[in-house]
Design a protein around this motif. Structure first.
Motif, PDB file in Angstrom:
ATOM      1  N   PRO A 161      52.230   9.325  47.487  1.00  0.00           N
ATOM      2  CA  PRO A 161      53.311   8.786  48.309  1.00  0.00           C
ATOM      3  C   PRO A 161      54.452   9.764  48.572  1.00  0.00           C
ATOM      4  CG  PRO A 161      53.266   7.734  46.163  1.00  0.00           C
ATOM      5  CD  PRO A 161      52.067   8.608  46.241  1.00  0.00           C
ATOM      6  N   TYR A 162      54.784  10.591  47.607  1.00  0.00           N
ATOM      7  CA  TYR A 162      55.877  11.538  47.794  1.00  0.00           C
ATOM      8  C   TYR A 162      55.413  12.905  47.326  1.00  0.00           C
ATOM      9  CZ  TYR A 162      58.503   7.297  48.382  1.00  0.00           C
ATOM     10  OH  TYR A 162      58.936   6.081  48.826  1.00  0.00           O
ATOM     11  N   ALA A 163      54.954  13.694  48.240  1.00  0.00           N
ATOM     12  CA  ALA A 163      54.459  15.027  47.901  1.00  0.00           C
ATOM     13  C   ALA A 163      55.636  15.922  47.516  1.00  0.00           C
ATOM     14  CB  ALA A 163      53.708  15.621  49.076  1.00  0.00           C
ATOM     15  N   MET A 164      55.427  16.756  46.528  1.00  0.00           N
ATOM     16  CA  MET A 164      56.467  17.685  46.086  1.00  0.00           C
ATOM     17  C   MET A 164      55.863  19.068  45.935  1.00  0.00           C
ATOM     18  SD  MET A 164      58.556  15.539  43.225  1.00  0.00           S
ATOM     19  CE  MET A 164      57.289  14.461  42.581  1.00  0.00           C
ATOM     20  N   ALA A 165      56.697  20.060  46.150  1.00  0.00           N
ATOM     21  CA  ALA A 165      56.286  21.448  45.964  1.00  0.00           C
ATOM     22  C   ALA A 165      57.441  22.196  45.312  1.00  0.00           C
ATOM     23  CB  ALA A 165      55.931  22.088  47.305  1.00  0.00           C
ATOM     24  N   ALA A 166      57.118  23.249  44.604  1.00  0.00           N
ATOM     25  CA  ALA A 166      58.147  24.061  43.946  1.00  0.00           C
ATOM     26  C   ALA A 166      58.028  25.500  44.442  1.00  0.00           C
ATOM     27  CB  ALA A 166      57.971  24.014  42.428  1.00  0.00           C
ATOM     28  N   LEU A 167      59.164  26.127  44.627  1.00  0.00           N
ATOM     29  CA  LEU A 167      59.173  27.546  44.994  1.00  0.00           C
ATOM     30  C   LEU A 167      58.550  28.369  43.873  1.00  0.00           C
ATOM     31  CD1 LEU A 167      62.809  27.812  46.387  1.00  0.00           C
ATOM     32  CD2 LEU A 167      60.691  27.877  47.714  1.00  0.00           C
ATOM     33  N   SER A 168      57.939  29.450  44.221  1.00  0.00           N
ATOM     34  CA  SER A 168      57.308  30.307  43.209  1.00  0.00           C
ATOM     35  C   SER A 168      58.345  30.938  42.283  1.00  0.00           C
ATOM     36  CB  SER A 168      56.474  31.394  43.881  1.00  0.00           C
ATOM     37  OG  SER A 168      57.287  32.184  44.722  1.00  0.00           O
ATOM     38  N   THR A 169      59.615  30.925  42.678  1.00  0.00           N
ATOM     39  CA  THR A 169      60.677  31.491  41.833  1.00  0.00           C
ATOM     40  C   THR A 169      61.122  30.540  40.728  1.00  0.00           C
ATOM     41  OG1 THR A 169      62.327  30.703  43.425  1.00  0.00           O
ATOM     42  CG2 THR A 169      61.555  32.975  43.678  1.00  0.00           C
ATOM     43  N   ILE A 170      60.685  29.285  40.788  1.00  0.00           N
ATOM     44  CA  ILE A 170      61.024  28.312  39.747  1.00  0.00           C
ATOM     45  C   ILE A 170      59.980  28.421  38.642  1.00  0.00           C
ATOM     46  CG2 ILE A 170      61.221  25.845  39.210  1.00  0.00           C
ATOM     47  CD1 ILE A 170      62.266  25.452  42.037  1.00  0.00           C
ATOM     48  N   PRO A 171      60.419  28.577  37.393  1.00  0.00           N
ATOM     49  CA  PRO A 171      59.463  28.674  36.288  1.00  0.00           C
ATOM     50  C   PRO A 171      58.527  27.457  36.265  1.00  0.00           C
ATOM     51  CG  PRO A 171      61.667  29.203  35.526  1.00  0.00           C
ATOM     52  CD  PRO A 171      61.807  28.681  36.921  1.00  0.00           C
ATOM     53  N   SER A 172      57.268  27.683  35.968  1.00  0.00           N
ATOM     54  CA  SER A 172      56.277  26.603  36.019  1.00  0.00           C
ATOM     55  C   SER A 172      56.611  25.465  35.059  1.00  0.00           C
ATOM     56  CB  SER A 172      54.875  27.142  35.752  1.00  0.00           C
ATOM     57  OG  SER A 172      54.781  27.681  34.462  1.00  0.00           O
ATOM     58  N   GLU A 173      57.175  25.770  33.888  1.00  0.00           N
ATOM     59  CA  GLU A 173      57.548  24.701  32.953  1.00  0.00           C
ATOM     60  C   GLU A 173      58.654  23.819  33.536  1.00  0.00           C
ATOM     61  OE1 GLU A 173      56.054  23.640  30.148  1.00  0.00           O
ATOM     62  OE2 GLU A 173      54.553  25.108  30.765  1.00  0.00           O
ATOM     63  N   THR A 174      59.594  24.428  34.230  1.00  0.00           N
ATOM     64  CA  THR A 174      60.670  23.663  34.881  1.00  0.00           C
ATOM     65  C   THR A 174      60.077  22.777  35.973  1.00  0.00           C
ATOM     66  OG1 THR A 174      62.259  25.422  34.439  1.00  0.00           O
ATOM     67  CG2 THR A 174      62.849  23.834  36.155  1.00  0.00           C
ATOM     68  N   ALA A 175      59.170  23.320  36.768  1.00  0.00           N
ATOM     69  CA  ALA A 175      58.524  22.544  37.829  1.00  0.00           C
ATOM     70  C   ALA A 175      57.763  21.360  37.249  1.00  0.00           C
ATOM     71  CB  ALA A 175      57.593  23.444  38.641  1.00  0.00           C
ATOM     72  N   LYS A 176      57.054  21.567  36.144  1.00  0.00           N
ATOM     73  CA  LYS A 176      56.303  20.479  35.508  1.00  0.00           C
ATOM     74  C   LYS A 176      57.233  19.380  35.018  1.00  0.00           C
ATOM     75  CE  LYS A 176      52.424  23.322  34.018  1.00  0.00           C
ATOM     76  NZ  LYS A 176      51.770  23.969  32.873  1.00  0.00           N
ATOM     77  N   MET A 177      58.363  19.766  34.434  1.00  0.00           N
ATOM     78  CA  MET A 177      59.326  18.773  33.945  1.00  0.00           C
ATOM     79  C   MET A 177      59.886  17.961  35.113  1.00  0.00           C
ATOM     80  SD  MET A 177      61.224  20.775  30.731  1.00  0.00           S
ATOM     81  CE  MET A 177      62.655  20.999  31.670  1.00  0.00           C
ATOM     82  N   LEU A 178      60.172  18.634  36.215  1.00  0.00           N
ATOM     83  CA  LEU A 178      60.688  17.931  37.389  1.00  0.00           C
ATOM     84  C   LEU A 178      59.650  16.961  37.965  1.00  0.00           C
ATOM     85  CD1 LEU A 178      62.595  20.829  39.162  1.00  0.00           C
ATOM     86  CD2 LEU A 178      63.596  18.758  38.186  1.00  0.00           C
ATOM     87  N   LEU A 179      58.395  17.366  37.982  1.00  0.00           N
ATOM     88  CA  LEU A 179      57.331  16.489  38.486  1.00  0.00           C
ATOM     89  C   LEU A 179      57.201  15.220  37.662  1.00  0.00           C
ATOM     90  CD1 LEU A 179      54.546  19.046  39.439  1.00  0.00           C
ATOM     91  CD2 LEU A 179      55.867  17.607  40.982  1.00  0.00           C
ATOM     92  N   ILE A 180      57.525  15.301  36.397  1.00  0.00           N
ATOM     93  CA  ILE A 180      57.499  14.130  35.525  1.00  0.00           C
ATOM     94  C   ILE A 180      58.771  13.307  35.685  1.00  0.00           C
ATOM     95  CG2 ILE A 180      57.533  13.383  33.101  1.00  0.00           C
ATOM     96  CD1 ILE A 180      55.721  15.881  32.547  1.00  0.00           C
TER      97      ILE A 180
END
Length: 123
Positions: free
Chosen positions: A97-116
């Motif tokens: 329902p709500y697709a999200m993407a993260a810039l490659s400059t954002i650390p992957s652990e931070t992106a994972k936390m945001l996705l949760i």
């Protein structure tokens, strides 16, 4: 969805017609059905935007348009008297329902936390 008494029973009956949608940016109610009709089924149509899901349902029930796009949650809450004049003609594939993407400059652990965390906001 289409009027309950519409003569057509498949998407092919909408080829070349105007179809009501709530907004050009409504992903689930406008973008997906319009794209699937064209790409997957070859149905050429002219979108007509009527501002809200309820406006789509009213316009189709009143016979202004042969069909319209909507979502199950708003269709289910639409007035029973009017809803009984309509039938679901087609359902799109299921999408996130709500697709999200993260810039490659954002650390992957931070992106994972945001996705949760983001889907939990407001619930």
């Amino acid at each position: 969805m289409a009027r309950h008494d519409a003569l057509f029973r498949t998407l092919e009956g909408l080829d070349g017609r105007q179809i009501a949608f709530s907004s050009p940016k409504a992903f689930e109610a406008s973008v997906l059905p319009s794209a699937e009709m064209m790409r997957a089924h070859g149905i050429v149509h002219t979108p007509q935007y009527v501002n809200s899901h309820d406006s789509v349902y009213r316009a189709v029930a009143s016979g202004f348009y042969p069909a319209g796009g909507g979502v199950k949650s708003t269709f289910s809450s639409f007035l029973e008297k009017r809803r009984s004049q309509l039938r679901i003609l087609y359902g799109t594939e299921k999408y996130t329902p709500y697709a999200m993407a993260a810039l490659s400059t954002i650390p992957s652990e931070t992106a994972k936390m945001l996705l949760i965390a983001i889907p939990k906001i407001g619930s």
